[in-house]
Design a protein around this motif. Structure first.
Motif, PDB file in Angstrom:
ATOM      1  N   PHE A  75       0.814  -1.226   0.000  1.00 54.67           N
ATOM      2  CA  PHE A  75       0.000   0.000   0.000  1.00 54.67           C
ATOM      3  C   PHE A  75       0.846   1.275   0.000  1.00 54.67           C
ATOM      4  CE2 PHE A  75      -2.870  -3.210   1.710  1.00 54.67           C
ATOM      5  CZ  PHE A  75      -4.027  -2.956   0.982  1.00 54.67           C
ATOM      6  N   ASP A  76       2.131   1.164  -0.334  1.00 55.78           N
ATOM      7  CA  ASP A  76       2.994   2.350  -0.321  1.00 55.78           C
ATOM      8  C   ASP A  76       2.513   3.431  -1.290  1.00 55.78           C
ATOM      9  OD1 ASP A  76       4.446   1.034   1.523  1.00 55.78           O
ATOM     10  OD2 ASP A  76       6.198   0.663   0.269  1.00 55.78           O
ATOM     11  N   ASN A  77       2.006   3.011  -2.445  1.00 58.75           N
ATOM     12  CA  ASN A  77       1.501   3.996  -3.404  1.00 58.75           C
ATOM     13  C   ASN A  77       0.333   4.796  -2.839  1.00 58.75           C
ATOM     14  OD1 ASN A  77       3.253   3.556  -5.582  1.00 58.75           O
ATOM     15  ND2 ASN A  77       2.075   1.784  -6.280  1.00 58.75           N
ATOM     16  N   PHE A  78      -0.555   4.122  -2.138  1.00 60.71           N
ATOM     17  CA  PHE A  78      -1.708   4.811  -1.561  1.00 60.71           C
ATOM     18  C   PHE A  78      -1.276   5.772  -0.447  1.00 60.71           C
ATOM     19  CE2 PHE A  78      -3.542   1.027  -3.465  1.00 60.71           C
ATOM     20  CZ  PHE A  78      -4.665   1.537  -4.094  1.00 60.71           C
ATOM     21  N   VAL A  79      -0.308   5.334   0.353  1.00 57.64           N
ATOM     22  CA  VAL A  79       0.200   6.206   1.415  1.00 57.64           C
ATOM     23  C   VAL A  79       0.822   7.453   0.807  1.00 57.64           C
ATOM     24  CG1 VAL A  79       1.870   6.402   3.284  1.00 57.64           C
ATOM     25  CG2 VAL A  79       0.539   4.300   3.018  1.00 57.64           C
ATOM     26  N   GLN A  80       1.633   7.255  -0.223  1.00 55.00           N
ATOM     27  CA  GLN A  80       2.281   8.397  -0.871  1.00 55.00           C
ATOM     28  C   GLN A  80       1.247   9.300  -1.556  1.00 55.00           C
ATOM     29  OE1 GLN A  80       5.422   7.244  -3.532  1.00 55.00           O
ATOM     30  NE2 GLN A  80       5.846   9.349  -4.192  1.00 55.00           N
ATOM     31  N   PHE A  81       0.227   8.705  -2.157  1.00 54.34           N
ATOM     32  CA  PHE A  81      -0.789   9.503  -2.848  1.00 54.34           C
ATOM     33  C   PHE A  81      -1.533  10.401  -1.860  1.00 54.34           C
ATOM     34  CE2 PHE A  81      -5.081  10.150  -4.544  1.00 54.34           C
ATOM     35  CZ  PHE A  81      -4.784  10.669  -5.797  1.00 54.34           C
ATOM     36  N   PHE A  82      -1.886   9.850  -0.692  1.00 56.30           N
ATOM     37  CA  PHE A  82      -2.627  10.653   0.281  1.00 56.30           C
ATOM     38  C   PHE A  82      -1.725  11.666   0.987  1.00 56.30           C
ATOM     39  CE2 PHE A  82      -5.710   7.131   0.015  1.00 56.30           C
ATOM     40  CZ  PHE A  82      -6.853   7.876  -0.191  1.00 56.30           C
ATOM     41  N   GLN A  83      -0.420  11.519   0.860  1.00 53.05           N
ATOM     42  CA  GLN A  83       0.493  12.506   1.425  1.00 53.05           C
ATOM     43  C   GLN A  83       0.772  13.655   0.467  1.00 53.05           C
ATOM     44  OE1 GLN A  83       3.906  10.145   2.471  1.00 53.05           O
ATOM     45  NE2 GLN A  83       3.100   9.597   4.503  1.00 53.05           N
ATOM     46  N   ASP A  84       0.240  13.584  -0.755  1.00 47.04           N
ATOM     47  CA  ASP A  84       0.425  14.659  -1.730  1.00 47.04           C
ATOM     48  C   ASP A  84      -0.218  15.931  -1.191  1.00 47.04           C
ATOM     49  OD1 ASP A  84       0.309  16.436  -3.897  1.00 47.04           O
ATOM     50  OD2 ASP A  84       0.230  14.789  -5.330  1.00 47.04           O
ATOM     51  N   PRO A  85       0.551  17.023  -1.054  1.00 51.91           N
ATOM     52  CA  PRO A  85      -0.014  18.255  -0.464  1.00 51.91           C
ATOM     53  C   PRO A  85      -1.137  18.866  -1.300  1.00 51.91           C
ATOM     54  CG  PRO A  85       2.170  18.658  -1.382  1.00 51.91           C
ATOM     55  CD  PRO A  85       1.972  17.181  -1.401  1.00 51.91           C
ATOM     56  N   GLN A  86      -1.209  18.532  -2.585  1.00 54.84           N
ATOM     57  CA  GLN A  86      -2.239  19.101  -3.446  1.00 54.84           C
ATOM     58  C   GLN A  86      -3.512  18.257  -3.477  1.00 54.84           C
ATOM     59  OE1 GLN A  86      -1.866  22.065  -4.612  1.00 54.84           O
ATOM     60  NE2 GLN A  86       0.236  22.134  -3.811  1.00 54.84           N
ATOM     61  N   LEU A  87      -3.504  17.100  -2.799  1.00 55.01           N
ATOM     62  CA  LEU A  87      -4.649  16.202  -2.908  1.00 55.01           C
ATOM     63  C   LEU A  87      -5.919  16.811  -2.323  1.00 55.01           C
ATOM     64  CD1 LEU A  87      -5.851  13.483  -3.672  1.00 55.01           C
ATOM     65  CD2 LEU A  87      -5.138  12.623  -1.430  1.00 55.01           C
ATOM     66  N   SER A  88      -5.819  17.364  -1.106  1.00 51.40           N
ATOM     67  CA  SER A  88      -7.022  17.905  -0.474  1.00 51.40           C
ATOM     68  C   SER A  88      -7.596  19.067  -1.278  1.00 51.40           C
ATOM     69  CB  SER A  88      -6.702  18.361   0.950  1.00 51.40           C
ATOM     70  OG  SER A  88      -5.674  19.342   0.947  1.00 51.40           O
ATOM     71  N   GLN A  89      -6.707  19.914  -1.811  1.00 50.55           N
ATOM     72  CA  GLN A  89      -7.180  21.043  -2.613  1.00 50.55           C
ATOM     73  C   GLN A  89      -7.816  20.557  -3.916  1.00 50.55           C
ATOM     74  OE1 GLN A  89      -4.102  23.801  -3.688  1.00 50.55           O
ATOM     75  NE2 GLN A  89      -5.514  25.346  -4.462  1.00 50.55           N
ATOM     76  N   SER A  90      -7.175  19.589  -4.556  1.00 51.59           N
ATOM     77  CA  SER A  90      -7.729  19.077  -5.814  1.00 51.59           C
ATOM     78  C   SER A  90      -9.041  18.337  -5.580  1.00 51.59           C
ATOM     79  CB  SER A  90      -6.716  18.145  -6.491  1.00 51.59           C
ATOM     80  OG  SER A  90      -6.491  16.977  -5.700  1.00 51.59           O
ATOM     81  N   LEU A  91      -9.188  17.666  -4.432  1.00 52.97           N
ATOM     82  CA  LEU A  91     -10.443  16.996  -4.121  1.00 52.97           C
ATOM     83  C   LEU A  91     -11.561  18.025  -3.930  1.00 52.97           C
ATOM     84  CD1 LEU A  91     -12.017  14.450  -3.483  1.00 52.97           C
ATOM     85  CD2 LEU A  91     -11.200  14.583  -1.120  1.00 52.97           C
ATOM     86  N   ALA A  92     -11.255  19.135  -3.238  1.00 51.94           N
ATOM     87  CA  ALA A  92     -12.248  20.197  -3.075  1.00 51.94           C
ATOM     88  C   ALA A  92     -12.625  20.800  -4.429  1.00 51.94           C
ATOM     89  CB  ALA A  92     -11.705  21.285  -2.150  1.00 51.94           C
ATOM     90  N   HIS A  93     -11.634  21.010  -5.302  1.00 57.06           N
ATOM     91  CA  HIS A  93     -11.917  21.527  -6.639  1.00 57.06           C
ATOM     92  C   HIS A  93     -12.801  20.560  -7.421  1.00 57.06           C
ATOM     93  CE1 HIS A  93      -7.994  24.124  -6.559  1.00 57.06           C
ATOM     94  NE2 HIS A  93      -8.973  24.631  -5.835  1.00 57.06           N
ATOM     95  N   THR A  94     -12.538  19.264  -7.278  1.00 61.93           N
ATOM     96  CA  THR A  94     -13.336  18.268  -7.992  1.00 61.93           C
ATOM     97  C   THR A  94     -14.794  18.312  -7.565  1.00 61.93           C
ATOM     98  OG1 THR A  94     -11.394  16.815  -8.156  1.00 61.93           O
ATOM     99  CG2 THR A  94     -13.549  15.802  -8.494  1.00 61.93           C
ATOM    100  N   LEU A  95     -15.031  18.400  -6.265  1.00 66.96           N
ATOM    101  CA  LEU A  95     -16.407  18.450  -5.766  1.00 66.96           C
ATOM    102  C   LEU A  95     -17.104  19.732  -6.199  1.00 66.96           C
ATOM    103  CD1 LEU A  95     -15.850  17.035  -2.158  1.00 66.96           C
ATOM    104  CD2 LEU A  95     -16.767  15.833  -4.144  1.00 66.96           C
ATOM    105  N   ILE A  96     -16.395  20.870  -6.119  1.00 62.70           N
ATOM    106  CA  ILE A  96     -16.980  22.140  -6.551  1.00 62.70           C
ATOM    107  C   ILE A  96     -17.327  22.094  -8.033  1.00 62.70           C
ATOM    108  CG2 ILE A  96     -16.487  24.597  -6.908  1.00 62.70           C
ATOM    109  CD1 ILE A  96     -14.768  24.477  -4.354  1.00 62.70           C
ATOM    110  N   TYR A  97     -16.395  21.612  -8.821  1.00 62.58           N
ATOM    111  CA  TYR A  97     -16.597  21.527 -10.275  1.00 62.58           C
ATOM    112  C   TYR A  97     -17.792  20.633 -10.603  1.00 62.58           C
ATOM    113  CZ  TYR A  97     -15.267  20.964 -15.200  1.00 62.58           C
ATOM    114  OH  TYR A  97     -15.250  20.974 -16.566  1.00 62.58           O
ATOM    115  N   ALA A  98     -17.899  19.484  -9.944  1.00 56.95           N
ATOM    116  CA  ALA A  98     -18.997  18.547 -10.220  1.00 56.95           C
ATOM    117  C   ALA A  98     -20.343  19.141  -9.828  1.00 56.95           C
ATOM    118  CB  ALA A  98     -18.756  17.225  -9.488  1.00 56.95           C
ATOM    119  N   VAL A  99     -20.403  19.780  -8.664  1.00 57.36           N
ATOM    120  CA  VAL A  99     -21.673  20.352  -8.193  1.00 57.36           C
ATOM    121  C   VAL A  99     -22.106  21.520  -9.079  1.00 57.36           C
ATOM    122  CG1 VAL A  99     -22.768  21.597  -6.288  1.00 57.36           C
ATOM    123  CG2 VAL A  99     -21.364  19.584  -5.812  1.00 57.36           C
ATOM    124  N   VAL A 100     -21.161  22.411  -9.433  1.00 57.35           N
ATOM    125  CA  VAL A 100     -21.511  23.574 -10.262  1.00 57.35           C
ATOM    126  C   VAL A 100     -21.994  23.131 -11.639  1.00 57.35           C
ATOM    127  CG1 VAL A 100     -20.552  25.585 -11.454  1.00 57.35           C
ATOM    128  CG2 VAL A 100     -20.016  25.185  -9.046  1.00 57.35           C
TER     129      VAL A 100
END
Length: 313
Positions: A75-100
């Motif tokens: 699971f090292d890839n998943f650990v590294q992916f969730f440690q990406d500093p841009q992940l939380s921001q990109s997830l928020a952008h994804t939700l905003i984009y989908a809802v709008v």
């Protein structure tokens, strides 16, 4: 002779009965065999094109792989992916984009469908014009609007300047970039939503409208009591399709902003692609698995709720 005929006739009757059952589909063996062979080609396509790639992605997300080498790392890839500093921001952008985008397609698609199902001159032509953007390549639309929305030489800002209005940096302002792409997405996908709503409105039995006219109901009453509730299946379809498209959107965003300026319009799919560009194939595969889980976690309960709401209405 009579005894022989008495033995042969029942045998003939039984054979004819079996043939008749097979022809009419009442034979239990025929009922079992026909659906099996009927579904076999579709099942093979499902396994080859969906099941095998899905399970292969799950496996490769647990590895560090290239075209020539595969190393299992858990699971090292998943650990590294969730440690990406841009992940939380990109997830928020994804939700905003989908809802709008999905919300705008529902509202505008319903409004256009009401207009295009009325007694309007040139209704067929207007329907074709509304659907035309759906037929254009998404990359082509993105590159075209990138030129049109250029802050200096773009046609949009030049038109605003002619009116004495200073046009903003549609794709260069971090506060406007994601919203600008979302509006282009709405323009391109509005035709599908309108078409679905037109089909839903046209399918409403005319007896309801005739009864409403007899009762003296006005336009607002007809809309509120007939069109709006009976168009719920179309609304559910538009919501599901638009949300799925918004949550996994990538090509239009990449063509117009590449996730910029900075990371202001990055979504989960663009973060995954950047990891792939950098050569982290296992990490990008893990990101795809995470995106699949996110979409499934949102859409399965929502689809269930929409289905129950449709049955109750």
């Amino acid at each position: 002779m009579a005894s022989t005929m008495a033995q042969v006739l029942p045998d003939l009757d039984r054979r004819r009965g079996r043939r008749r059952k097979r022809r009419t589909g009442t034979d239990p063996f025929a009922r079992r065999t026909y659906p099996l062979w009927f579904h076999l080609p579709a099942s093979l396509l499902y396994v080859v094109l969906f099941a095998v790639p899905t399970f292969a992605s799950l496996y490769f997300s647990l590895t560090r792989w290239t075209l020539f080498d595969v190393t299992f790392i858990g699971f090292d890839n998943f650990v590294q992916f969730f440690q990406d500093p841009q992940l939380s921001q990109s997830l928020a952008h994804t939700l905003i984009y989908a809802v709008v985008t999905s919300g705008a397609k529902v509202v505008l698609g319903f409004a256009l469908a009401l207009l295009l199902t009325s007694n309007l001159i040139g209704r067929g032509y207007l329907r074709a014009v509304t659907f035309f953007p759906v037929l254009v390549s998404t990359i082509g639309v993105g590159l075209t609007f990138k030129v049109l929305l250029d802050p200096f030489d773009g046609v949009v800002n030049q038109a605003l300047a002619a009116l004495g209005i200073a046009g903003p940096g549609w794709l260069t302002d971090p506060n406007l970039a994601l919203l600008s792409v979302a509006l282009v997405d709405v323009w391109k996908g509005l035709g599908i939503a309108t078409l679905i709503y037109i089909a839903g409105i046209v399918a409403i039995p005319q007896e309801y409208f005739e009864a409403a006219r007899v009762d003296g109901a006005g336009a607002w009453t007809v809309f509120r009591s007939i069109i709006f509730p009976l168009s719920w299946p179309a609304t559910g379809t538009v919501i599901i399709l638009s949300l799925i498209g918004g949550l996994r959107s990538f090509d239009l965003i990449w063509a117009m902003t590449k996730g910029g300026p900075g990371f202001s319009s990055d979504v989960v799919a663009s973060v995954i692609y950047k990891q792939y560009q950098a050569g982290f194939y296992g990490l990008s595969t893990a990101g795809n698995v995470v995106l699949f889980v996110i979409v499934a976690a949102i859409m399965i309960p929502l689809a269930s709720y929409i289905g129950r709401r449709g049955v109750e209405s």
